[in-house]
Design a protein around this motif. Structure first.
Motif: not given
Length: 303
Positions: A185-191, A219, A222
């Motif tokens: 998901t988007a947040r995980k992708t950025q991390a 994603n 992101a």
């Protein structure tokens, strides 16, 4: 709002990563036609072949024929997957511009997929990496299950960073961070992307997203927000993962191009020609493609 890249590189993986999962054999002539259509559409990089054992991936048995038959566009990179020195020698003979090696960020996936540890799998590529450099070929590293694994579930940021570091040490020119089962998901992708960027140049990290849960475009957006500017996609959404139950295809190229067009980001690729290529391969496979933008644009045109 973060500044998005003004230009991105799209690596078209349909002819290799997409077609290798088809049950019915796709003739070399059809693959050649597909690659040529994609070349004419303007892709700077096309994953066209895989020199693996035909016993394991029968769809790629015609790779030598395909590489010999395509009309190469000047300046474009035609890539081939090479799991070992035998594969490398075949790719070299076929005049591949780039060889692709691969490892997993998940220990469980590595064991299930290729029966060895992550460290062992990367060590196996040392000869291939050395040979690529000696022959002046580009070397790309691909890291599967960087966002989650079908066997162990969560994959830590440190595990991803560790493999990125190993790939960097082998001399990779580009490193793909792949969501093999499409769970990101988007947040995980950025991390994950920001952690990978601590080990390798951000402008040479690429995002390879599958659309299993419908999150691939989110994603990609992101990833753009944190500065990633290389993405993989597959014409008509071809592909999947034979080792990941329920994993659907790569994100569709037409959908990614439609997104980039809307954001005013330059790709250098003609969307209409990609839609045509997607319709061509879908007709050959006897089914509707899974690109929403591709199908909508084709229907509008036919309307």
């Amino acid at each position: 709002m973060s500044t998005l890249p003004q230009q991105v590189k799209i690596v078209e993986v349909g002819p290799r990563d997409g077609l290798q999962n088809e049950k019915e054999s796709v003739p070399a002539a059809v693959k050649i036609e597909l690659v040529d259509r994609l070349s004419r559409a303007g892709f700077a990089n096309i994953e066209a072949a895989s020199f693996v054992s035909p016993k394991w991936v029968p769809q790629m048995a015609t790779s030598t024929e395909v590489m010999a038959g395509i009309a190469r566009r000047a300046g474009a990179i035609y890539s081939a997957l090479t799991p070992n020195m035998q594969g490398f020698d075949a790719a070299l003979a076929a005049k591949a511009d780039e060889v692709v090696i691969f490892g997993s960020a998940s220990e469980a996936f590595s064991q299930k997929n290729i029966n060895c540890s992550i460290a062992e799998s990367i060590a196996r590529f040392e000869g291939v990496a050395r040979a690529a450099k000696e022959h002046g070929l580009r070397l790309r590293g691909s890291i599967s299950c960087a966002f989650g694994c079908p066997y162990q579930g969560e994959v830590s940021l440190d595990a991803v960073a560790d493999v990125v570091g190993r790939m960097r040490e082998l001399g990779c020119d580009e490193i793909d961070i792949a969501d093999t089962i499409g769970v990101a998901t988007a947040r995980k992708t950025q991390a994950v992307m920001l952690r990978a960027a601590q080990e390798f140049h951000l402008d040479r990290i690429s995002g390879h997203f599958h659309d299993t849960y419908g999150q691939a475009l989110a994603n990609i957006y992101a990833s753009l927000e944190v500065g990633v500017s290389i993405f993989h996609s597959s014409v008509s959404g071809l592909g999947g993962c034979p080792y990941a139950k329920g994993a659907t295809g790569n994100v569709a190229t037409e959908d990614v191009l439609y997104l980039m067009q809307g954001l005013g980001i330059d790709t250098g690729i003609d969307l209409d020609m990609v839609v045509d290529a997607g319709q061509f391969i879908s007709q050959h496979l006897g089914r509707k493609g899974s690109s929403r933008a591709g199908n909508a644009l084709a229907a509008k045109r036919a309307g």
